[in-house]
Design a protein around this motif. Structure first.
Motif, PDB file in Angstrom:
ATOM      1  N   GLU A 349       3.611  -3.995  -1.370  1.00 40.11           N
ATOM      2  CA  GLU A 349       2.809  -3.624  -1.640  1.00 40.11           C
ATOM      3  C   GLU A 349       1.571  -3.300  -1.168  1.00 40.11           C
ATOM      4  N   LEU A 350       1.588  -3.995  -0.084  1.00 37.59           N
ATOM      5  CA  LEU A 350       0.143  -3.450   0.879  1.00 37.59           C
ATOM      6  C   LEU A 350       0.355  -2.192   1.065  1.00 37.59           C
ATOM      7  N   LYS A 351       1.449  -1.995   2.304  1.00 31.23           N
ATOM      8  CA  LYS A 351       1.597  -1.020   2.813  1.00 31.23           C
ATOM      9  C   LYS A 351       1.614   0.233   2.118  1.00 31.23           C
ATOM     10  N   ALA A 352       2.614  -0.050   1.008  1.00 34.32           N
ATOM     11  CA  ALA A 352       1.909   1.030  -0.427  1.00 34.32           C
ATOM     12  C   ALA A 352       0.725   2.122  -0.438  1.00 34.32           C
ATOM     13  N   LEU A 353      -0.277   1.089  -0.290  1.00 31.67           N
ATOM     14  CA  LEU A 353      -1.519   1.705  -0.426  1.00 31.67           C
ATOM     15  C   LEU A 353      -1.755   1.728   1.316  1.00 31.67           C
ATOM     16  N   GLY A 363      -9.391  -0.881   5.098  1.00 28.82           N
ATOM     17  CA  GLY A 363      -9.666   0.156   5.030  1.00 28.82           C
ATOM     18  C   GLY A 363      -9.784   0.858   3.668  1.00 28.82           C
ATOM     19  N   VAL A 364      -7.974   0.584   2.906  1.00 27.29           N
ATOM     20  CA  VAL A 364      -8.119   0.342   1.940  1.00 27.29           C
ATOM     21  C   VAL A 364      -9.462  -0.001   1.411  1.00 27.29           C
ATOM     22  N   ILE A 365     -10.354  -0.971   1.015  1.00 27.53           N
ATOM     23  CA  ILE A 365     -11.299  -1.207   0.033  1.00 27.53           C
ATOM     24  C   ILE A 365     -12.451  -0.509   0.471  1.00 27.53           C
ATOM     25  N   ALA A 366     -12.403  -0.315   1.710  1.00 28.10           N
ATOM     26  CA  ALA A 366     -13.471   0.610   2.069  1.00 28.10           C
ATOM     27  C   ALA A 366     -13.620   1.898   1.154  1.00 28.10           C
TER      28      ALA A 366
END
Length: 628
Positions: A349-353, A363-366
């Motif tokens: 799931e995280l890699k999809a993001l 970086g995704v959160i930023a």
């Protein structure tokens, strides 16, 4: 001196005539005027090989024949004040030009503080030395108080000490922006305070107006962008990543996948440290062997061997701690296929993001934080646009009120400044001339994004307000009021500028004023009046004047002359101070080259005597008082 050069005024207080007309009494003596620039030395600058100028605290005049090098004196002041350095100014054959100034800057004064900030120190007599060096290769160096400093520091120093006025300033005076600046400086806080608030509100008004315009004109484009941002945020919120989570999952997945190998390695290490779990004496492990060694040493009769026992005990303690940690690791190490599957699923799931939005979870959160901030500015709903339009209109009303306040202060100051300058012109042989400053609204053109409704007019709301200011000269009663650059001759323009300087300088914080042939085009009685005004100005300031007029030079407290000599190969100029006899000769020369005739000298002596009598009988100069 970058900003000091060409300066016409300094900030004054509030009401001009009240300020200009009501001045504090000052002594006739120039002893109360501190000599700010006491001395200037020039080496290798233009035609000047070496010269020292000892300057009077009052009125110093510099004269000399055309081409003798008077201009280099002003050039030296420019360089000393941080002006632009040009290799062409270096004297032919010299490797550098050096200008050195000795300022008297009392401790605690603004100039002294500038020097202190860069580590400069005053000499034992309290004087501050500033040096500017220009190499033949164009390189420039500066020193203040014995410290090497950037050239900009000289500019800061000169802003506190010197203002140079030349014929170029008359050209600047023709520009509307300069004329508005003169009026604003004259008005002081009456204009400055509402103008600062106007500029603050204007900045917000422009920002809100631009945002409203962008949202309205790009509504479809912004709506598509907003949809994309919402979609991305929905994906990220569904996964709800936690900062640093990807690294933690990676480590956990490795432990779960390699549980059997890790258990085997840990058990082998525990066996090597602690020995057999059944207590087999043949496999005591490292801990057992060390304990046995410590026991044997403790029973030895040799003190050297017994001294080694504590070190073995310490090693045994350390091994026991390691063994306990290995045992705890084994207790928690379990092969959990279910947990491993959960970890791998979460990693997917995280890699999809991270494939879409950033290189890692942080970086995704930023990206999500930036997207939310951007989304707040993309609201093109009717409610959001209405709120922006309401805020824009509120700011416009507030801005218009401040613009009117600035305009009213300018109109009042313009009347006062015009009257004061007109009075000065009367004493400068322009008795029938008058000056007025017209404050006019600057109307907005069609499509102007800075158009503002002020009263019933639509005006351009510039950074300096909604006004244009024009300096006008009425040459005689009944004549039309013409812009000063159209209605004034060269000599009249010089006198208008000098009148402005006299009116505005009584509160000028810059103590040294330099005039470079601002009396060009002036002669006869007008020249005498220019000299008289400069002499009166020297009661509150140190005044340095480069002139070709004997009527002006006669009023000086100190007369310096630039002499030129040639040996057939080089031309050299030097500066010397004149005594009374030499001064008569120089003034006679300036009177149409009559230095060798008795008539010329008699005329010069008469001119000097008249100037001295005028100075001794001149009314007391009073400084203006600021409005309470």
């Amino acid at each position: 001196m970058a900003r000091a050069i060409g300066r016409l005024t300094a900030p004054l207080g509030a009401s001009a005539l009240a300020r200009y007309g009501a001045r504090e009494e000052m002594s006739d003596s120039t002893s109360k005027v501190r000599p700010v620039l006491a001395e200037m030395r020039i080496n290798g600058l233009g035609v000047i090989d070496e010269a020292t100028l000892e300057l009077d605290p009052g009125f110093t005049v510099v004269t000399g024949e055309t081409g003798a090098g008077k201009t280099m004196v002003v050039t030296g002041l420019h360089l000393l004040g941080g002006g632009r350095a040009e290799a062409s100014r270096v004297r032919t054959g010299a490797d550098k030009a050096v200008v050195e100034g000795r300022f008297q800057a009392p401790a605690g004064s603004p100039a002294a503080k500038v020097a202190e900030e860069v580590g400069g120190e005053a000499d034992e007599d309290g004087s501050l030395i500033a040096i500017r060096t220009v190499g033949a290769d164009g390189r420039s160096r500066a020193h203040v108080g014995g410290r090497s400093v950037p050239v900009g520091v000289l500019s800061e120093l000169a802003e506190q000490l010197i203002a140079v006025h030349g014929q170029n300033d008359q050209l600047r005076l023709m520009r509307p922006t300069e004329q508005r600046g003169v009026l604003d400086r004259f008005a002081g806080d009456d204009v400055a305070e509402p103008l600062r608030e106007y500029q603050r509100i204007r900045e917000e008004w422009l920002r809100v107006s631009a945002e409203l315009r962008e949202r309205t004109e790009r509504s479809r484009e912004l709506a598509r962008e907003a949809d994309l941002l919402r979609h991305g945020l929905a994906e990220i919120d569904a996964v709800a990543p936690v900062q640093g989570e990807d690294a933690e999952l990676h480590d956990e997945a490795r432990r779960l996948a390699d549980a059997d190998q890790l258990r085997e390695a840990a058990q082998g290490a525990q066996y090597a440290v602690s020995g057999s779990l059944e207590g087999d004496p043949d496999n005591p492990g490292a801990l057992g062997l060390i304990s046995e060694a410590a026991r044997r040493l403790s029973t030895s009769e040799d003190p050297k061997l017994r001294d080694l026992e504590p070190r073995l005990v310490e090693a045994a303690t350390l091994l026991a701690d390691v063994g306990a940690e290995i045992s705890a690791y084994l207790d928690h190490l379990e092969a959990d296929p279910g947990r491993l599957e959960q970890v791998l699923q979460r990693q997917a799931e995280l890699k999809a993001l991270t494939r879409k939005y950033a290189a890692d979870v942080d970086g995704v959160i930023a990206w999500a934080a930036d997207a939310r901030a951007r989304l707040d500015g993309l609201d093109t709903s009717e409610e959001a646009l209405t709120a922006l339009a309401t805020r824009r209109d509120e700011l416009a009303v507030e801005l218009a009120a401040l613009a009117e306040q600035v305009t009213a202060a300018r109109v009042e100051a313009a009347l006062e400044l015009g009257k004061a300058v007109t009075e000065e012109l009367d004493g400068l042989a322009m008795p029938h001339a008058s000056v007025e400053l017209a404050v006019r609204p600057r109307h907005a053109e069609s499509g102007d994004p800075q158009a503002l409704t002020v009263g019933r007019s639509i005006l351009h709301a510039g950074s300096s307000g909604v006004d244009d200011v024009e300096l006008r000269l009425i040459s005689h009663p009944g004549a039309p009021a013409l812009p000063v650059h159209k209605g004034a001759s060269g000599g009249e323009l010089s006198r208008v500028m000098l009148a402005l300087e006299v009116v505005l300088s009584h509160s000028d914080p810059v103590p040294t004023l330099v005039f470079d042939e601002v009396d060009a085009g002036v002669g006869g009685r007008a020249a005498v009046e220019v000299g008289r005004r400069l002499a009166r100005l020297a009661r509150s300031h140190q005044v340095i004047v480069v002139t070709h007029l004997p009527q002006v030079a006669a009023f000086a407290d100190r007369h310096l002359v630039v002499d030129k000599s040639a040996d057939g190969t080089f031309t050299r100029s030097a500066v010397r101070k004149l005594d009374e006899t030499q001064r008569v000769v120089e003034l006679a020369r300036m009177l149409a080259g009559m230095d060798s005739t008795d008539t010329g000298r008699a005329h010069a002596e008469e001119l000097l005597a008249a100037a001295k009598a005028d100075k001794s009988s001149a009314p007391v100069v009073r400084r203006r008082k600021k409005k309470a």
